[in-house]
Design a protein around this motif. Structure first.
Motif, PDB file in Angstrom:
ATOM      1  N   THR A  48       0.840  -1.183   0.000  1.00  0.00           N
ATOM      2  CA  THR A  48       0.000   0.000   0.000  1.00  0.00           C
ATOM      3  C   THR A  48       0.884   1.244   0.000  1.00  0.00           C
ATOM      4  O   THR A  48       2.105   1.167   0.160  1.00  0.00           O
ATOM      5  CB  THR A  48      -0.914   0.001   1.232  1.00  0.00           C
ATOM      6  OG1 THR A  48      -0.105  -0.069   2.422  1.00  0.00           O
ATOM      7  CG2 THR A  48      -1.871  -1.180   1.202  1.00  0.00           C
ATOM      8  N   VAL A  67      -3.105  -2.098   5.837  1.00  0.00           N
ATOM      9  CA  VAL A  67      -3.286  -3.362   5.140  1.00  0.00           C
ATOM     10  C   VAL A  67      -1.919  -3.817   4.637  1.00  0.00           C
ATOM     11  O   VAL A  67      -1.292  -3.125   3.852  1.00  0.00           O
ATOM     12  CB  VAL A  67      -4.267  -3.220   3.965  1.00  0.00           C
ATOM     13  CG1 VAL A  67      -4.443  -4.560   3.250  1.00  0.00           C
ATOM     14  CG2 VAL A  67      -5.619  -2.705   4.447  1.00  0.00           C
ATOM     15  N   LEU A  69       0.178  -5.952   2.348  1.00  0.00           N
ATOM     16  CA  LEU A  69       0.101  -6.760   1.130  1.00  0.00           C
ATOM     17  C   LEU A  69       1.306  -7.677   0.963  1.00  0.00           C
ATOM     18  O   LEU A  69       1.319  -8.503   0.055  1.00  0.00           O
ATOM     19  CB  LEU A  69       0.011  -5.849  -0.100  1.00  0.00           C
ATOM     20  CG  LEU A  69      -1.116  -4.827  -0.132  1.00  0.00           C
ATOM     21  CD1 LEU A  69      -1.117  -4.093  -1.464  1.00  0.00           C
ATOM     22  CD2 LEU A  69      -2.460  -5.474   0.120  1.00  0.00           C
ATOM     23  N   TYR A  75      -2.171 -10.466   8.578  1.00  0.00           N
ATOM     24  CA  TYR A  75      -3.623 -10.332   8.460  1.00  0.00           C
ATOM     25  C   TYR A  75      -4.331 -10.436   9.801  1.00  0.00           C
ATOM     26  O   TYR A  75      -5.410  -9.866   9.982  1.00  0.00           O
ATOM     27  CB  TYR A  75      -4.181 -11.398   7.513  1.00  0.00           C
ATOM     28  CG  TYR A  75      -3.778 -11.234   6.064  1.00  0.00           C
ATOM     29  CD1 TYR A  75      -3.270 -10.037   5.588  1.00  0.00           C
ATOM     30  CD2 TYR A  75      -3.912 -12.285   5.168  1.00  0.00           C
ATOM     31  CE1 TYR A  75      -2.897  -9.888   4.262  1.00  0.00           C
ATOM     32  CE2 TYR A  75      -3.550 -12.150   3.835  1.00  0.00           C
ATOM     33  CZ  TYR A  75      -3.036 -10.954   3.389  1.00  0.00           C
ATOM     34  OH  TYR A  75      -2.677 -10.816   2.080  1.00  0.00           O
ATOM     35  N   ASN A  86      -8.433  -0.405   1.807  1.00  0.00           N
ATOM     36  CA  ASN A  86      -7.440   0.486   1.211  1.00  0.00           C
ATOM     37  C   ASN A  86      -7.645   0.552  -0.294  1.00  0.00           C
ATOM     38  O   ASN A  86      -7.947  -0.455  -0.944  1.00  0.00           O
ATOM     39  CB  ASN A  86      -6.020   0.009   1.526  1.00  0.00           C
ATOM     40  CG  ASN A  86      -4.959   0.951   0.975  1.00  0.00           C
ATOM     41  OD1 ASN A  86      -4.508   0.806  -0.146  1.00  0.00           O
ATOM     42  ND2 ASN A  86      -4.567   1.930   1.777  1.00  0.00           N
ATOM     43  N   ASP A 116      -3.816  -0.374  -6.106  1.00  0.00           N
ATOM     44  CA  ASP A 116      -4.236  -1.489  -5.274  1.00  0.00           C
ATOM     45  C   ASP A 116      -5.647  -1.256  -4.728  1.00  0.00           C
ATOM     46  O   ASP A 116      -6.061  -0.127  -4.500  1.00  0.00           O
ATOM     47  CB  ASP A 116      -3.263  -1.700  -4.102  1.00  0.00           C
ATOM     48  CG  ASP A 116      -3.124  -0.462  -3.226  1.00  0.00           C
ATOM     49  OD1 ASP A 116      -3.939  -0.295  -2.301  1.00  0.00           O
ATOM     50  OD2 ASP A 116      -2.211   0.340  -3.470  1.00  0.00           O
ATOM     51  N   ALA A 118      -7.603  -3.308  -1.527  1.00  0.00           N
ATOM     52  CA  ALA A 118      -7.310  -4.348  -0.542  1.00  0.00           C
ATOM     53  C   ALA A 118      -8.147  -4.146   0.713  1.00  0.00           C
ATOM     54  O   ALA A 118      -8.588  -3.027   1.013  1.00  0.00           O
ATOM     55  CB  ALA A 118      -5.825  -4.337  -0.180  1.00  0.00           C
ATOM     56  N   GLN A 120      -8.688  -6.027   4.975  1.00  0.00           N
ATOM     57  CA  GLN A 120      -8.450  -7.026   6.006  1.00  0.00           C
ATOM     58  C   GLN A 120      -9.628  -7.015   6.967  1.00  0.00           C
ATOM     59  O   GLN A 120     -10.186  -5.950   7.272  1.00  0.00           O
ATOM     60  CB  GLN A 120      -7.163  -6.728   6.791  1.00  0.00           C
ATOM     61  CG  GLN A 120      -5.883  -7.043   6.046  1.00  0.00           C
ATOM     62  CD  GLN A 120      -4.634  -6.726   6.853  1.00  0.00           C
ATOM     63  OE1 GLN A 120      -3.585  -6.461   6.313  1.00  0.00           O
ATOM     64  NE2 GLN A 120      -4.754  -6.758   8.173  1.00  0.00           N
ATOM     65  N   SER A 132      -6.463  -8.724  -1.749  1.00  0.00           N
ATOM     66  CA  SER A 132      -5.921  -7.584  -2.486  1.00  0.00           C
ATOM     67  C   SER A 132      -5.999  -7.845  -3.981  1.00  0.00           C
ATOM     68  O   SER A 132      -5.936  -8.988  -4.437  1.00  0.00           O
ATOM     69  CB  SER A 132      -4.466  -7.308  -2.077  1.00  0.00           C
ATOM     70  OG  SER A 132      -3.637  -8.419  -2.364  1.00  0.00           O
ATOM     71  N   THR A 134      -4.034  -6.114  -7.255  1.00  0.00           N
ATOM     72  CA  THR A 134      -2.971  -5.186  -7.618  1.00  0.00           C
ATOM     73  C   THR A 134      -2.393  -5.530  -8.986  1.00  0.00           C
ATOM     74  O   THR A 134      -2.359  -6.699  -9.376  1.00  0.00           O
ATOM     75  CB  THR A 134      -1.815  -5.230  -6.595  1.00  0.00           C
ATOM     76  OG1 THR A 134      -1.306  -6.562  -6.529  1.00  0.00           O
ATOM     77  CG2 THR A 134      -2.279  -4.798  -5.218  1.00  0.00           C
TER      78      THR A 134
END
Length: 459
Positions: A48, A67, A69, A75, A86, A116, A118, A120, A132, A134
């Motif tokens: 991120t 978050v 990645l 997580y 995000n 991105d 994303a 959690q 996510s 991306t």
């Protein structure tokens, strides 16, 4: 009218940015570089915007407000009855320059796209889920080459100069879904499933010029379409040997298993006559693999400071052992031909974040988070065995949308260079770029008064 809801604030900010985005957009591709002519192109920096503004560090970052990645073991850091989302946008300016026959040539190109999406969320006590979407890699280039008239050439002896035009664009996108589990306080493990898909189009056009004989030579066009679909996995861990109210030191690492992309390649060659006649066409599978990767680092946090260092090793050469002979520069006896091959890479990342006082009710500037970082490594392809070094410096800041809230709007910039160590000696392109990005982090939970997952006691 005063806007109090942080969700509405984020939506207002996105709406305000849209006119600027529309005015600045020149291309939806994520890269513009001659170094993307082979394979899957330029691999994007993961993470991120908070991580990318710190040089890209984050394998050991463990935060309830970021978050992660890079490491699925993080997580589980998300708090119960909360949700972390995000979204990031990124614009880039590429400046490519090259010296050919003692003459300097350059091109400038702008790109803009999302980076991105994303989130959690908690699943159970000590167990978290992360997702996510991306862009993993990007292809974007346009270049020309002139084959000069040579009367002794048995094929082109009756033609003048021949112009070759090469161009390509496309992306490979990564979807990642994983779980993180805190086995005991301060130690967590995680695993993630990654799916890659995308398409890359590469074309060349040969345009000859007749100087003798009758008739006009016909241009020839070649098209290669790559269709990519593959899966791979990732495992990771995080351990905090120091964890108290004053400071936290976390060590983390991940291992990516790699995977065979096995792209389906459709090749067509046709002439630009009145019927655009197909000369040759076939569909094959290309041997191309994602690298096995080891990422390890540490992350240190206090109330004001955060600092991290990552080391990344990618084994590109084991599954991509083929090479290609490409392009020529210069004229006459000074023409050069390059062998392009994949090579293993090592990258070092370092970053720092400073927040003067996130709880200061009087001074808004003290609640901002200021970030800076550095990244150094090498490109994953060599030219006649020479490595291309690449480095970048980053900076950014995060603006909280509400007092004591986790939700924020982040802004980051990055300046980088590639190939300057060997470009002049080999006649290659010197590349520098500038990126600017905006990220939005939405935290729903106790800190901003939004209980998305709590059943109301009263109707």
């Amino acid at each position: 009218m005063q806007v109090k809801n942080p969700v509405i604030k984020l939506l207002v900010a996105v709406a305000a940015l849209f006119p600027v985005v529309a005015a600045a957009q020149t291309s939806s591709i994520n890269a513009f570089s001659p170094y993307t002519m082979y394979g899957i192109g330029e691999v994007n920096t993961p993470g991120t915007l908070q991580m990318r503004s710190m040089g890209g560090v984050g394998v050991a970052m463990r935060s309830t407000g970021v978050v992660n990645l890079l490491n699925p073991a993080a997580y589980c850091a998300v708090q119960p009855k909360t949700f972390l989302f995000n979204f990031g946008l990124e614009g880039q300016n590429y400046y490519n320059s090259q010296t050919i026959n003692n003459a300097d040539k350059s091109t400038v190109y702008n790109t803009f796209n999302f980076h991105d999406v994303a989130f959690q969320l908690p699943v159970a006590k000590g167990l978290g889920l992360g997702f996510s979407l991306t862009p993993y890699s990007s292809v974007g280039y346009r270049t020309k080459y002139y084959h000069e008239y040579d009367p002794t050439d048995p094929v082109f002896g009756e033609m003048g100069n021949v112009q070759y035009t090469y161009q390509g664009e496309g992306d490979v996108t990564e979807v990642k879904l994983g779980m993180g589990w805190e086995i005991f306080r301060g130690f967590s493990i995680g695993a993630a499933f990654q799916y890659y898909w995308g398409s890359i189009d590469r074309t060349f056009v040969m345009t000859p010029t007749a100087i003798t004989g009758e008739g006009s030579p016909v241009s020839t066009t070649g098209l290669s379409e790559y269709a990519i679909s593959s899966v791979k996995g990732q495992v990771g861990f995080q351990w905090s040997p120091i964890m108290n109210k004053r400071r936290i030191l976390t060590i983390g690492a991940t291992y990516d298993f790699g995977g065979d992309l096995n792209p389906e390649v459709t090749n067509r060659i046709y002439s630009a006559d009145i019927n655009y006649s197909t000369i040759k066409g076939d569909t094959t599978h290309m041997k191309l693999t994602l690298p096995r990767q080891i990422n390890a680092g540490f992350f240190y946090q206090t109330a004001k400071w955060s600092f991290g260092v990552d080391y990344v090793y990618q084994n590109w050469s084991s599954g991509n052992n083929l090479s290609e002979m490409t392009g020529t520069t210069g004229t006459g006896d000074n023409k050069l031909l390059y062998e392009v091959a994949y090579t293993n890479t090592s990258t070092v990342k370092a970053g720092v974040e400073f927040t003067p006082n996130r709880y200061d009710v009087r001074n808004f500037m003290k609640r901002l988070s200021y970030r800076a970082g550095f990244r150094y490594g090498s490109h994953n392809q060599t030219f006649n065995g020479d490595r291309l070094s690449q480095w970048a410096v980053t900076a950014g800041f995060g603006l909280p949308v509400k007092l004591w809230a986790v939700s924020s709007i982040d802004v980051g910039v990055e300046y980088g260079r590639r190939g300057y160590n060997v470009a002049d000696r080999l006649g290659l392109v010197r590349q520098q770029y500038f990126k600017i990005a905006v990220g939005f982090t939405l935290f729903a939970g106790q800190e901003n008064g939004e209980y998305w997952f709590m059943r109301p006691k009263y109707d």
